[in-house]
Design an enzyme around this catalytic site. Structure first.
Site, PDB file in Angstrom:
ATOM      1  N   HIS A  72       0.807  -1.157  -0.025  1.00 34.93           N
ATOM      2  CA  HIS A  72       0.150  -0.159   0.000  1.00 34.93           C
ATOM      3  C   HIS A  72       1.133   1.147  -0.035  1.00 34.93           C
ATOM      4  O   HIS A  72       1.899   1.320   0.696  1.00 34.93           O
ATOM      5  CB  HIS A  72      -0.606   0.073   1.319  1.00 34.93           C
ATOM      6  N   TYR A 194      -8.790   4.981   8.431  1.00 35.82           N
ATOM      7  CA  TYR A 194      -8.737   5.581  10.032  1.00 35.82           C
ATOM      8  C   TYR A 194      -9.978   6.626   9.968  1.00 35.82           C
ATOM      9  O   TYR A 194     -10.009   7.934   9.711  1.00 35.82           O
ATOM     10  CB  TYR A 194      -7.482   6.303  10.546  1.00 35.82           C
ATOM     11  N   PRO A 285      -2.824   0.029  19.272  1.00 35.37           N
ATOM     12  CA  PRO A 285      -2.666  -0.309  17.927  1.00 35.37           C
ATOM     13  C   PRO A 285      -2.853   0.650  16.961  1.00 35.37           C
ATOM     14  O   PRO A 285      -2.599   0.193  15.666  1.00 35.37           O
ATOM     15  CB  PRO A 285      -3.708  -1.384  17.831  1.00 35.37           C
ATOM     16  N   LYS A 289       2.181  -0.284  15.163  1.00 36.66           N
ATOM     17  CA  LYS A 289       3.721  -0.165  15.420  1.00 36.66           C
ATOM     18  C   LYS A 289       4.327  -1.515  16.417  1.00 36.66           C
ATOM     19  O   LYS A 289       5.447  -1.929  16.258  1.00 36.66           O
ATOM     20  CB  LYS A 289       4.156   0.886  16.210  1.00 36.66           C
ATOM     21  N   TYR A 377       4.745   6.564  10.046  1.00 38.97           N
ATOM     22  CA  TYR A 377       3.576   5.677   9.786  1.00 38.97           C
ATOM     23  C   TYR A 377       4.468   4.438   8.815  1.00 38.97           C
ATOM     24  O   TYR A 377       4.305   3.324   9.397  1.00 38.97           O
ATOM     25  CB  TYR A 377       2.592   5.813   8.848  1.00 38.97           C
TER      26      TYR A 377
HETATM   27  P1  RFL Z   1       3.596 -12.054  21.421  1.00 35.21           P
HETATM   28  O1  RFL Z   1       3.316 -12.077  19.848  1.00 35.21           O
HETATM   29  O2  RFL Z   1       2.754 -11.628  22.462  1.00 35.21           O
HETATM   30  O3  RFL Z   1       4.516 -13.204  21.738  1.00 35.21           O
HETATM   31  C1  RFL Z   1       4.944 -13.814  22.855  1.00 35.21           C
HETATM   32  C2  RFL Z   1       4.987 -15.308  23.104  1.00 35.21           C
HETATM   33  O4  RFL Z   1       5.427 -15.840  24.255  1.00 35.21           O
HETATM   34  C3  RFL Z   1       4.617 -16.608  24.881  1.00 35.21           C
HETATM   35  N1  RFL Z   1       4.977 -16.882  26.363  1.00 35.21           N
HETATM   36  C4  RFL Z   1       5.537 -17.784  26.835  1.00 35.21           C
HETATM   37  N2  RFL Z   1       6.436 -18.761  26.279  1.00 35.21           N
HETATM   38  C5  RFL Z   1       6.920 -19.698  27.072  1.00 35.21           C
HETATM   39  N3  RFL Z   1       6.871 -19.440  28.313  1.00 35.21           N
HETATM   40  C6  RFL Z   1       6.172 -18.541  29.087  1.00 35.21           C
HETATM   41  N4  RFL Z   1       6.238 -18.250  30.410  1.00 35.21           N
HETATM   42  C7  RFL Z   1       5.488 -17.637  28.218  1.00 35.21           C
HETATM   43  N5  RFL Z   1       4.726 -16.758  28.372  1.00 35.21           N
HETATM   44  C8  RFL Z   1       4.170 -16.149  27.037  1.00 35.21           C
HETATM   45  C9  RFL Z   1       3.006 -16.309  24.421  1.00 35.21           C
HETATM   46  O5  RFL Z   1       2.488 -17.308  24.349  1.00 35.21           O
HETATM   47  C10 RFL Z   1       3.501 -15.721  22.829  1.00 35.21           C
HETATM   48  O6  RFL Z   1       3.560 -16.719  21.942  1.00 35.21           O
HETATM   49  O7  RFL Z   1       5.054 -10.853  21.694  1.00 35.21           O
HETATM   50  P2  RFL Z   1       5.956 -10.441  20.673  1.00 35.21           P
HETATM   51  O8  RFL Z   1       6.790 -11.755  19.937  1.00 35.21           O
HETATM   52  O9  RFL Z   1       6.987  -9.288  21.171  1.00 35.21           O
HETATM   53  O10 RFL Z   1       5.272  -9.541  19.265  1.00 35.21           O
HETATM   54  C11 RFL Z   1       4.500  -8.523  19.819  1.00 35.21           C
HETATM   55  C12 RFL Z   1       3.315  -8.357  18.708  1.00 35.21           C
HETATM   56  O11 RFL Z   1       2.600  -9.562  18.741  1.00 35.21           O
HETATM   57  C13 RFL Z   1       2.443  -7.194  19.085  1.00 35.21           C
HETATM   58  O12 RFL Z   1       3.252  -6.217  19.325  1.00 35.21           O
HETATM   59  C14 RFL Z   1       1.588  -6.960  17.810  1.00 35.21           C
HETATM   60  O13 RFL Z   1       0.420  -7.836  17.613  1.00 35.21           O
HETATM   61  C15 RFL Z   1       0.666  -5.516  18.054  1.00 35.21           C
HETATM   62  N6  RFL Z   1      -0.192  -5.240  17.369  1.00 35.21           N
HETATM   63  C16 RFL Z   1       0.121  -4.625  15.997  1.00 35.21           C
HETATM   64  N7  RFL Z   1       1.323  -4.422  15.709  1.00 35.21           N
HETATM   65  C17 RFL Z   1       1.854  -3.912  14.459  1.00 35.21           C
HETATM   66  O14 RFL Z   1       2.964  -3.931  14.207  1.00 35.21           O
HETATM   67  N8  RFL Z   1       0.955  -3.605  13.451  1.00 35.21           N
HETATM   68  C18 RFL Z   1      -0.311  -3.857  13.496  1.00 35.21           C
HETATM   69  O15 RFL Z   1      -1.103  -3.491  12.864  1.00 35.21           O
HETATM   70  C19 RFL Z   1      -1.003  -4.148  14.865  1.00 35.21           C
HETATM   71  N9  RFL Z   1      -2.166  -4.615  15.273  1.00 35.21           N
HETATM   72  C20 RFL Z   1      -1.693  -5.502  17.304  1.00 35.21           C
HETATM   73  C21 RFL Z   1      -2.449  -4.955  16.353  1.00 35.21           C
HETATM   74  C22 RFL Z   1      -2.117  -6.037  18.737  1.00 35.21           C
HETATM   75  C23 RFL Z   1      -3.443  -6.201  18.566  1.00 35.21           C
HETATM   76  N10 RFL Z   1      -3.818  -6.734  19.897  1.00 35.21           N
HETATM   77  C24 RFL Z   1      -4.781  -7.927  19.753  1.00 35.21           C
HETATM   78  C25 RFL Z   1      -3.003  -6.906  21.010  1.00 35.21           C
HETATM   79  C26 RFL Z   1      -3.780  -5.261  16.361  1.00 35.21           C
HETATM   80  C27 RFL Z   1      -4.428  -5.771  17.653  1.00 35.21           C
HETATM   81  C28 RFL Z   1      -6.002  -5.972  17.818  1.00 35.21           C
HETATM   82  C1  PHB Z   2      -4.842  -4.361  11.411  1.00 36.57           C
HETATM   83  O1  PHB Z   2      -5.172  -4.565  10.261  1.00 36.57           O
HETATM   84  O2  PHB Z   2      -5.081  -5.446  12.165  1.00 36.57           O
HETATM   85  C2  PHB Z   2      -4.319  -2.921  11.621  1.00 36.57           C
HETATM   86  C3  PHB Z   2      -4.173  -2.044  10.755  1.00 36.57           C
HETATM   87  C4  PHB Z   2      -3.500  -0.940  11.278  1.00 36.57           C
HETATM   88  C5  PHB Z   2      -3.763  -0.557  12.574  1.00 36.57           C
HETATM   89  C6  PHB Z   2      -3.814  -1.628  13.465  1.00 36.57           C
HETATM   90  C7  PHB Z   2      -4.295  -2.850  13.006  1.00 36.57           C
HETATM   91  O3  PHB Z   2      -3.389   0.802  12.762  1.00 36.57           O
END
Ligand code: RFL
Ligand code: PHB
Length: 383
Positions: A72, A194, A285, A289, A377
């Protein structure tokens, strides 16, 4: 079991670190509390910065990403019933973002590790960490190591194992959350939208040419059962309406609520423990980032470990925390700013709304303001 680096957590941070170390010939064991199926299905992020894509390519795990990822070159901001495009690539010397689900990044990394036959233990939580001796305990076993990479997310055990007082914490809670749906319907938009409205924020995103990912601002601890599909679509229709455009509805495949918070702990290192990703910091979110920051941390951690094992010096390991925190705080600010500019403040008044409208108008009419948004961004090349 003995290894050089024990990696706790098989999320994007832990798996990417494992891959970077593998490519440099450094041994690691990955330990994950949940099942492989659970990790591969957990729907979260969807926007990859150019720098994240470049790193996954260099690491040799971007074959499918290059085939299926959707590039995009812009996003839109909607307010007062109108959409305004921010041409990200034009404003950033050609940089772009790629839409590719975190689920897919995780599947690709797990498949690559499996193909290499390197140790990756699922359904095995790390129970305790001995920072003195370099030991991770799990299910009655011990992994002995030089370094522990705490990639176990916000609720993990690694950060908890640091003695009280050794970490400084910074937190901001927001009085709202996101209700997200994944729908089996062609996205009604070509680029992310957004939307700021007097009923609250909405975001139109996507995962593929046939899967839409849409979000609504809801209360922080909203009960998802209060949102049957009909109500979700009705509210999405209301918040995203613009003249001459229709939001197509379809079967909802997944639905969930996430509260929003900002969090940072400092420093990211304690003795032989190095925290990375959500274990060390959380962003709301809105700026997309979280995943990108997690990948940036482990890029720096891998470089530091490679230097340590190749030359025996700890210069980059010592610099790790400060180097990560520069980008972390830039993204903390950007995510807080995007969030507070676009969400309806519960209990806020018309003054708050007018400030947001003015800021959004300024962003969409000033080249300087739009450029500031765009470069954050797509991901700053240097921070
Ligand atoms: P994770 O993905 O939480 O992985 C951590 C892992 O550790 C495990 N764990 C353990 N394993 C062994 N022993 C233990 N005692 C443990 N305790 C926990 C867990 O089961 C898990 O598998 O962290 P990591 O790797 O640092 O990754 C971070 C990302 O997952 C997170 O920052 C993003 O998902 C945030 N996020 C977004 N980030 C973006 O860059 N772009 C996006 O568009 C974006 N959208 C989002 C998001 C997060 C969201 N939610 C649900 C929080 C949208 C949403 C809705
Ligand atoms: C997503 O597609 O999950 C998404 C996209 C943009 C954001 C957060 C989440 O800022």
């Amino acid at each position: 079991m003995r290894t050089q680096v024990a990696i706790v957590g098989a999320g994007p941070a832990g798996l990417t670190l494992g891959r970077l170390l593998e490519n440099a010939g450094i041994e690691s064991v990955i330990l994950e509390s949940r099942s492989r199926a659970y990790c591969e299905a957990r729907i979260r992020a969807g926007v990859l910065e150019q720098g994240t894509v470049d790193l996954l390519r260099e690491a040799g795990v971007a074959e499918r990403l290059d085939r299926e990822g959707i590039v995009h070159h812009g996003i839109s901001l909607q307010f007062d019933g109108e959409r305004h495009r921010i041409p990200l690539s034009d404003l950033t010397g050609g940089r772009s973002i790629v839409i590719y689900g975190q689920t897919e990044v995780v599947k690709d990394l797990i498949a690559a590790r499996e193909a290499s036959g390197l140790p990756m233990l699922f359904d095995t939580p790390a129970e305790s960490i001995d920072l003195e001796r370099g030991i991770v305990r799990h299910a009655g076993n011990e992994i002995e190591c030089d370094v522990i990479a705490g990639c176990d997310g916000f609720h993990g055990v690694c950060r908890e194992s640091v003695p009280a007082g050794a970490l400084r914490e910074f937190t901001r809670e927001y009085p709202y959350g996101w209700l997200g749906i994944l729908a089996d319907v062609e996205p009604s938009i070509d680029e992310l939208v957004y939307a700021h409205t007097e009923q609250g924020f909405a975001l139109l995103s996507l995962r593929s040419p046939t899967r839409s990912r849409y979000y609504l601002q809801v209360d922080h601890d909203e009960d998802v059962d209060r949102w049957p599909d009909d109500r979700v679509w009705e509210e999405l229709q209301r918040r995203t309406a613009v003249a001459g455009w229709t939001l197509q509805e379809g079967p909802v495949l997944e639905k969930g609520v996430t509260g929003m918070r900002s969090y940072v702990c400092e420093p990211l290192r304690h003795r032989r423990l190095f925290l990375a990703g959500d274990a060390a910091h959380i962003v709301p979110p809105t700026g997309a980032k979280g995943l990108n920051l997690a990948i940036h941390d482990v890029r720096l951690l891998a470089e530091a470990l490679i230097r340590f094992y190749e030359r025996g010096d700890e210069v980059l390991l010592d610099a790790y925390s400060d180097a990560c925190l520069r980008r972390v705080w830039r993204c903390e600010h950007f995510s807080w700013w995007m969030t507070t500019t676009l969400h309806l403040q519960p209990g806020g008044d018309s003054f708050d709304l007018q400030l947001q409208r003015s800021q959004l108008h300024y962003l969409t009419t000033s080249h300087a303001q739009a450029t500031a948004l765009a470069e954050n961004y797509v991901g700053l090349a240097t921070v």
